[in-house]
Design an enzyme around this catalytic site. Sequence first.
Site, PDB file in Angstrom:
ATOM      1  N   GLY A   1       0.771  -1.196  -0.002  1.00  0.00           N
ATOM      2  CA  GLY A   1      -0.107   0.041   0.133  1.00  0.00           C
ATOM      3  C   GLY A   1       0.971   1.185   0.035  1.00  0.00           C
ATOM      4  O   GLY A   1       0.304   2.269   0.226  1.00  0.00           O
ATOM      5  N   SER A   2       2.276   1.247  -0.527  1.00  0.00           N
ATOM      6  CA  SER A   2       3.041   2.446  -0.456  1.00  0.00           C
ATOM      7  C   SER A   2       2.266   3.696  -1.492  1.00  0.00           C
ATOM      8  O   SER A   2       2.227   4.709  -1.080  1.00  0.00           O
ATOM      9  CB  SER A   2       4.374   2.301  -0.705  1.00  0.00           C
ATOM     10  OG  SER A   2       4.527   1.917  -2.060  1.00  0.00           O
ATOM     11  N   ASN A   3       1.864   2.944  -2.789  1.00  0.00           N
ATOM     12  CA  ASN A   3       1.122   3.642  -3.593  1.00  0.00           C
ATOM     13  C   ASN A   3      -0.322   4.380  -3.121  1.00  0.00           C
ATOM     14  O   ASN A   3      -0.441   5.839  -3.353  1.00  0.00           O
ATOM     15  CB  ASN A   3       1.132   3.199  -4.933  1.00  0.00           C
ATOM     16  CG  ASN A   3       2.074   2.997  -5.630  1.00  0.00           C
ATOM     17  OD1 ASN A   3       2.674   4.146  -6.114  1.00  0.00           O
ATOM     18  ND2 ASN A   3       2.682   1.918  -5.874  1.00  0.00           N
TER      19      ASN A   3
ATOM     20  N   ILE B   1     -10.113  -6.506 -13.133  1.00  0.00           N
ATOM     21  CA  ILE B   1     -11.243  -5.425 -13.013  1.00  0.00           C
ATOM     22  C   ILE B   1     -12.192  -6.297 -13.781  1.00  0.00           C
ATOM     23  O   ILE B   1     -12.219  -6.428 -15.194  1.00  0.00           O
ATOM     24  CB  ILE B   1     -10.656  -4.366 -13.265  1.00  0.00           C
ATOM     25  CG1 ILE B   1      -9.840  -3.807 -12.518  1.00  0.00           C
ATOM     26  CG2 ILE B   1     -12.182  -3.306 -13.134  1.00  0.00           C
ATOM     27  CD1 ILE B   1     -10.259  -3.532 -11.003  1.00  0.00           C
TER      28      ILE B   1
ATOM     29  N   ASN C   1      -4.433   2.431 -13.868  1.00  0.00           N
ATOM     30  CA  ASN C   1      -3.520   1.322 -13.266  1.00  0.00           C
ATOM     31  C   ASN C   1      -2.061   1.916 -13.261  1.00  0.00           C
ATOM     32  O   ASN C   1      -1.856   2.633 -14.270  1.00  0.00           O
ATOM     33  CB  ASN C   1      -3.600  -0.116 -13.609  1.00  0.00           C
ATOM     34  CG  ASN C   1      -2.648  -0.812 -13.118  1.00  0.00           C
ATOM     35  OD1 ASN C   1      -2.640  -1.178 -11.814  1.00  0.00           O
ATOM     36  ND2 ASN C   1      -1.810  -1.872 -13.864  1.00  0.00           N
TER      37      ASN C   1
ATOM     38  N   HIS D   1       1.749   0.280 -13.566  1.00  0.00           N
ATOM     39  CA  HIS D   1       2.601  -1.063 -13.680  1.00  0.00           C
ATOM     40  C   HIS D   1       3.804  -0.595 -13.560  1.00  0.00           C
ATOM     41  O   HIS D   1       4.616   0.230 -14.031  1.00  0.00           O
ATOM     42  CB  HIS D   1       2.166  -1.738 -15.091  1.00  0.00           C
ATOM     43  CG  HIS D   1       2.725  -2.843 -15.081  1.00  0.00           C
ATOM     44  ND1 HIS D   1       2.134  -4.253 -14.588  1.00  0.00           N
ATOM     45  CD2 HIS D   1       4.139  -3.249 -15.847  1.00  0.00           C
ATOM     46  CE1 HIS D   1       3.052  -5.221 -14.741  1.00  0.00           C
ATOM     47  NE2 HIS D   1       4.201  -4.740 -15.674  1.00  0.00           N
TER      48      HIS D   1
HETATM   49  C1  GAR Z   1       3.910  -1.377  -7.087  1.00  0.00           C
HETATM   50  O1  GAR Z   1       5.248  -1.287  -7.817  1.00  0.00           O
HETATM   51  C2  GAR Z   1       2.857  -1.393  -8.311  1.00  0.00           C
HETATM   52  O2  GAR Z   1       3.342  -0.679  -9.392  1.00  0.00           O
HETATM   53  C3  GAR Z   1       3.020  -2.677  -8.574  1.00  0.00           C
HETATM   54  O3  GAR Z   1       3.108  -3.388  -7.337  1.00  0.00           O
HETATM   55  C4  GAR Z   1       3.640  -2.688  -6.323  1.00  0.00           C
HETATM   56  C5  GAR Z   1       2.671  -2.253  -5.195  1.00  0.00           C
HETATM   57  O4  GAR Z   1       3.337  -1.791  -4.199  1.00  0.00           O
HETATM   58  N1  GAR Z   1       1.696  -3.248  -9.433  1.00  0.00           N
HETATM   59  C6  GAR Z   1       1.907  -4.399 -10.416  1.00  0.00           C
HETATM   60  O5  GAR Z   1       2.784  -4.843 -10.341  1.00  0.00           O
HETATM   61  C7  GAR Z   1       0.601  -4.534 -10.991  1.00  0.00           C
HETATM   62  N2  GAR Z   1       0.798  -5.494 -12.004  1.00  0.00           N
HETATM   63  P1  GAR Z   1       2.584  -1.109  -3.054  1.00  0.00           P
HETATM   64  O6  GAR Z   1       1.479  -1.836  -2.666  1.00  0.00           O
HETATM   65  O7  GAR Z   1       3.560  -0.732  -1.972  1.00  0.00           O
HETATM   66  O8  GAR Z   1       1.939   0.219  -3.572  1.00  0.00           O
END
Ligand code: GAR
Length: 192
Positions: free
Chosen positions: A14-16, A92, A106, A108
């Site tokens: 969940g950092s994003n 989704i 999204n 990626h």
């Molecule tokens: C992020 O780097 C995001 O871009 C990636 O998962 C990570 C989640 O980090 N998403 C994917 O790989 C989607 N295919 P977070 O939970 O710390 O935000």
Amino acid sequence: MKRFRIAIFASGSGSNAENIIRYCRDTADCALEVALVVCNRPTAAVIERAQRLDTPVKVLTRDEINNPDVMLPLLAGYDVDGIALAGFLLMIPDFLIERYPQRIINIHPSLLPKYGGKGMYGRHIHEAVVVAGEKETGITIHHVSGECDGGAVIFQTAIPVPAGASAADVEQSIHDLERLHYPRVLASVLTT
Ligand code: GAR
């Protein structure tokens, strides 16, 4: 002014999600606000992050997320105008794409179409990038379509992969890049 209200869908750390919530709160006159976090994994750290930030969070099963009778009233109840995926690992469902046309985004952590598709998420991508000896990697922010990692690209930016970098090093640099760009691009694309 009514702000554009998003639900963030997340499955992991969940950092994003946290960066987006903080950006919306801390940016003067931000036209975006986070109404809700939706998570499909009861043990995901994003749940605690959202709670700490006083943001409503709903933990739902895959079946519930795929059920229009659950999701549409839930999102309507939070007055949601669009959806941001942030490390969300389920597809989704079509009914959400139809309900929020061009309004599901999204991020990626690679330069799509490289290192996209089924099984390509998070650390797996950075490991593949290092093993392949890529000289650069980056992030892609894109519209969500019915195809895995397949929607129209909104924004891409690249960074070098230094010689000898580990997957963990690359992941850290990518997270920094995501923090820098995702909230800003989301606010811009969803509110103009
Ligand atoms: C992020 O780097 C995001 O871009 C990636 O998962 C990570 C989640 O980090 N998403 C994917 O790989 C989607 N295919 P977070 O939970 O710390 O935000």
